[in-house]
Design a protein around this motif. Sequence first.
Motif, PDB file in Angstrom:
ATOM      1  N   ARG A 233      73.657  75.440  11.445  1.00 60.88           N
ATOM      2  CA  ARG A 233      74.530  74.483  10.541  1.00 60.88           C
ATOM      3  C   ARG A 233      73.846  73.348  10.003  1.00 60.88           C
ATOM      4  N   ARG A 234      73.046  72.774  10.947  1.00 61.83           N
ATOM      5  CA  ARG A 234      72.188  71.377  10.422  1.00 61.83           C
ATOM      6  C   ARG A 234      71.134  71.774   9.536  1.00 61.83           C
ATOM      7  N   PRO A 235      70.341  72.817   9.818  1.00 66.15           N
ATOM      8  CA  PRO A 235      69.332  73.044   8.813  1.00 66.15           C
ATOM      9  C   PRO A 235      69.888  73.516   7.265  1.00 66.15           C
ATOM     10  N   LEU A 236      71.108  74.416   7.421  1.00 70.68           N
ATOM     11  CA  LEU A 236      71.689  74.669   6.457  1.00 70.68           C
ATOM     12  C   LEU A 236      72.175  73.581   5.685  1.00 70.68           C
ATOM     13  N   ALA A 237      72.685  72.566   6.102  1.00 78.76           N
ATOM     14  CA  ALA A 237      73.237  71.368   5.590  1.00 78.76           C
ATOM     15  C   ALA A 237      72.103  70.698   4.730  1.00 78.76           C
ATOM     16  N   VAL A 238      71.131  70.664   5.435  1.00 81.06           N
ATOM     17  CA  VAL A 238      69.676  69.952   5.005  1.00 81.06           C
ATOM     18  C   VAL A 238      69.412  70.787   3.517  1.00 81.06           C
ATOM     19  N   LEU A 239      69.327  72.238   3.759  1.00 79.82           N
ATOM     20  CA  LEU A 239      68.936  72.902   2.613  1.00 79.82           C
ATOM     21  C   LEU A 239      69.907  72.634   1.323  1.00 79.82           C
ATOM     22  N   GLU A 240      71.190  72.732   1.803  1.00 83.90           N
ATOM     23  CA  GLU A 240      72.314  72.676   0.713  1.00 83.90           C
ATOM     24  C   GLU A 240      72.162  71.171  -0.212  1.00 83.90           C
ATOM     25  N   ALA A 241      71.713  70.103   0.687  1.00 82.55           N
ATOM     26  CA  ALA A 241      71.780  68.789  -0.170  1.00 82.55           C
ATOM     27  C   ALA A 241      70.414  69.150  -1.082  1.00 82.55           C
ATOM     28  N   ARG A 242      69.462  69.490  -0.635  1.00 78.84           N
ATOM     29  CA  ARG A 242      68.109  69.853  -1.568  1.00 78.84           C
ATOM     30  C   ARG A 242      68.340  70.742  -2.649  1.00 78.84           C
TER      31      ARG A 242
ATOM     32  N   ALA B 288      64.075  81.978   1.623  1.00 79.42           N
ATOM     33  CA  ALA B 288      65.061  82.864   1.554  1.00 79.42           C
ATOM     34  C   ALA B 288      64.888  84.282   2.293  1.00 79.42           C
ATOM     35  N   GLU B 289      63.597  84.633   2.563  1.00 81.96           N
ATOM     36  CA  GLU B 289      63.525  85.728   3.297  1.00 81.96           C
ATOM     37  C   GLU B 289      63.702  85.554   5.012  1.00 81.96           C
ATOM     38  N   VAL B 290      63.733  84.313   5.357  1.00 81.46           N
ATOM     39  CA  VAL B 290      64.062  83.891   6.695  1.00 81.46           C
ATOM     40  C   VAL B 290      65.608  83.812   6.771  1.00 81.46           C
ATOM     41  N   LEU B 291      66.187  83.156   5.744  1.00 82.10           N
ATOM     42  CA  LEU B 291      67.517  83.186   5.988  1.00 82.10           C
ATOM     43  C   LEU B 291      68.448  84.530   5.780  1.00 82.10           C
ATOM     44  N   ARG B 292      67.638  85.545   5.075  1.00 85.97           N
ATOM     45  CA  ARG B 292      68.253  86.692   5.155  1.00 85.97           C
ATOM     46  C   ARG B 292      68.775  87.191   6.464  1.00 85.97           C
ATOM     47  N   TYR B 293      67.936  86.925   7.489  1.00 91.94           N
ATOM     48  CA  TYR B 293      68.540  87.333   8.674  1.00 91.94           C
ATOM     49  C   TYR B 293      69.912  86.824   9.446  1.00 91.94           C
ATOM     50  N   ALA B 294      70.277  85.722   8.674  1.00 92.21           N
ATOM     51  CA  ALA B 294      71.459  85.042   8.939  1.00 92.21           C
ATOM     52  C   ALA B 294      72.530  85.762   8.163  1.00 92.21           C
ATOM     53  N   GLN B 295      72.351  86.508   7.254  1.00 85.61           N
ATOM     54  CA  GLN B 295      73.406  86.824   6.466  1.00 85.61           C
ATOM     55  C   GLN B 295      74.405  87.965   7.039  1.00 85.61           C
ATOM     56  N   GLY B 296      74.073  88.199   8.407  1.00 92.01           N
ATOM     57  CA  GLY B 296      74.936  89.049   9.171  1.00 92.01           C
ATOM     58  C   GLY B 296      76.174  88.362   9.778  1.00 92.01           C
ATOM     59  N   ALA B 297      76.026  86.868   9.702  1.00 94.21           N
ATOM     60  CA  ALA B 297      77.056  86.157  10.276  1.00 94.21           C
ATOM     61  C   ALA B 297      78.089  85.697   9.496  1.00 94.21           C
ATOM     62  N   PRO B 298      79.158  86.345   9.678  1.00 95.51           N
ATOM     63  CA  PRO B 298      80.315  86.521   8.870  1.00 95.51           C
ATOM     64  C   PRO B 298      80.573  85.034   8.355  1.00 95.51           C
ATOM     65  N   GLY B 299      80.495  84.953   7.135  1.00 98.82           N
ATOM     66  CA  GLY B 299      81.217  83.446   6.605  1.00 98.82           C
ATOM     67  C   GLY B 299      80.005  82.211   6.548  1.00 98.82           C
ATOM     68  N   LEU B 300      79.014  82.470   7.264  1.00 93.17           N
ATOM     69  CA  LEU B 300      78.161  81.310   7.559  1.00 93.17           C
ATOM     70  C   LEU B 300      77.611  80.651   6.204  1.00 93.17           C
ATOM     71  N   ILE B 301      76.842  81.576   5.515  1.00 92.79           N
ATOM     72  CA  ILE B 301      76.110  81.094   4.369  1.00 92.79           C
ATOM     73  C   ILE B 301      77.277  80.612   3.435  1.00 92.79           C
ATOM     74  N   ALA B 302      78.328  81.144   3.233  1.00 90.36           N
ATOM     75  CA  ALA B 302      79.553  81.080   2.257  1.00 90.36           C
ATOM     76  C   ALA B 302      79.772  79.427   2.413  1.00 90.36           C
ATOM     77  N   GLU B 303      79.877  78.844   3.758  1.00 90.87           N
ATOM     78  CA  GLU B 303      80.081  77.432   4.032  1.00 90.87           C
ATOM     79  C   GLU B 303      79.201  76.375   3.428  1.00 90.87           C
ATOM     80  N   PHE B 304      78.088  77.065   2.584  1.00 91.56           N
ATOM     81  CA  PHE B 304      77.130  76.353   1.770  1.00 91.56           C
ATOM     82  C   PHE B 304      77.024  76.777   0.540  1.00 91.56           C
ATOM     83  N   PRO B 305      77.721  76.295  -0.383  1.00 91.93           N
ATOM     84  CA  PRO B 305      77.879  76.953  -1.647  1.00 91.93           C
ATOM     85  C   PRO B 305      76.621  76.968  -2.417  1.00 91.93           C
ATOM     86  N   ALA B 306      75.984  75.602  -2.581  1.00 90.73           N
ATOM     87  CA  ALA B 306      74.719  75.750  -3.238  1.00 90.73           C
ATOM     88  C   ALA B 306      73.698  76.871  -2.666  1.00 90.73           C
ATOM     89  N   VAL B 307      73.523  76.858  -1.214  1.00 91.21           N
ATOM     90  CA  VAL B 307      72.642  77.811  -0.682  1.00 91.21           C
ATOM     91  C   VAL B 307      73.002  79.196  -0.818  1.00 91.21           C
TER      92      VAL B 307
END
Length: 216
Positions: free
Chosen positions: A143-152, A172-191
């Motif tokens: 969540r911390r790295p995603l919040a940093v990316l969200e702001a950028r 994006a290709e590294v983050l793809r591995y996290a897309q299997g976590a239900p709801g995680l990416i959706a918490e960061f709308p810009a990402v």
Amino acid sequence: MITIYGAARSRATRNIWFLKECGAEWRHVPVVQHYRADRAPGEWHTRSPEFLALSPEGAIPVLEHDGLVLGESLAINLYLAEVVGGDMGPRGAAERGRMVAAALYAATSVETQAIRILYTHMDGKADTDAGRAEIDAACVALRRPLAVLEARIAAEGHPVGGRFTVADVNLAEVLRYAQGAPGLIAEFPAVAAWLAAAQARPAFRAMWAMREAEPA
Ligand SMILES: N[C@@H](CCC(=O)N[C@@H](CS)C(=O)NCC(=O)O)C(=O)O
């Protein structure tokens, strides 16, 4: 000629996607992981003597170009950005620094956790209590790295330079591995919107079709 050694069912996806963005000519040698050698009889795998002679690490992907042999998928993309990436590469030293930082951030702050999510799914444990706990722990760390990316991304639209660059592909290709976590990416709308747009690009789709065409 640029050569990429590494099956599309590996981290070579990062390089295949980026080369397709660049429209560069390249040659593919689909070396498979040694534990998947039975999926590609007759092809080199990561313990084949011919591949080890090229890359003693025994890891894919590897790039060969003009006498240079280079491992590390994210570094390969940074190199490609400079030689065939045009405006997807750095416009100067400041952008180069930010693109290198984005790649290191992807490798150190994102990938280790994202891969826990991926492996939990690959091991068929995502629907077990232990698997859910593993995914939850990875989400807490992400969540911390995603919040940093969200702001950028909310401020500039892209990780570096306000335009689509090699940093988009590497992150994006590294983050793809996290897309299997239900709801995680959706918490960061810009990402979430940026990732969806990246994965809708024709070059990503072409890479994905190539990957799907390989035996699982
Ligand atoms: N940090 C490296 C990791 C390379 C890596 O571990 N690749 C895996 C496949 S995705 C591999 O070659 N494994 C060799 C094997 O297990 O046989 C990179 O990003 O290129």
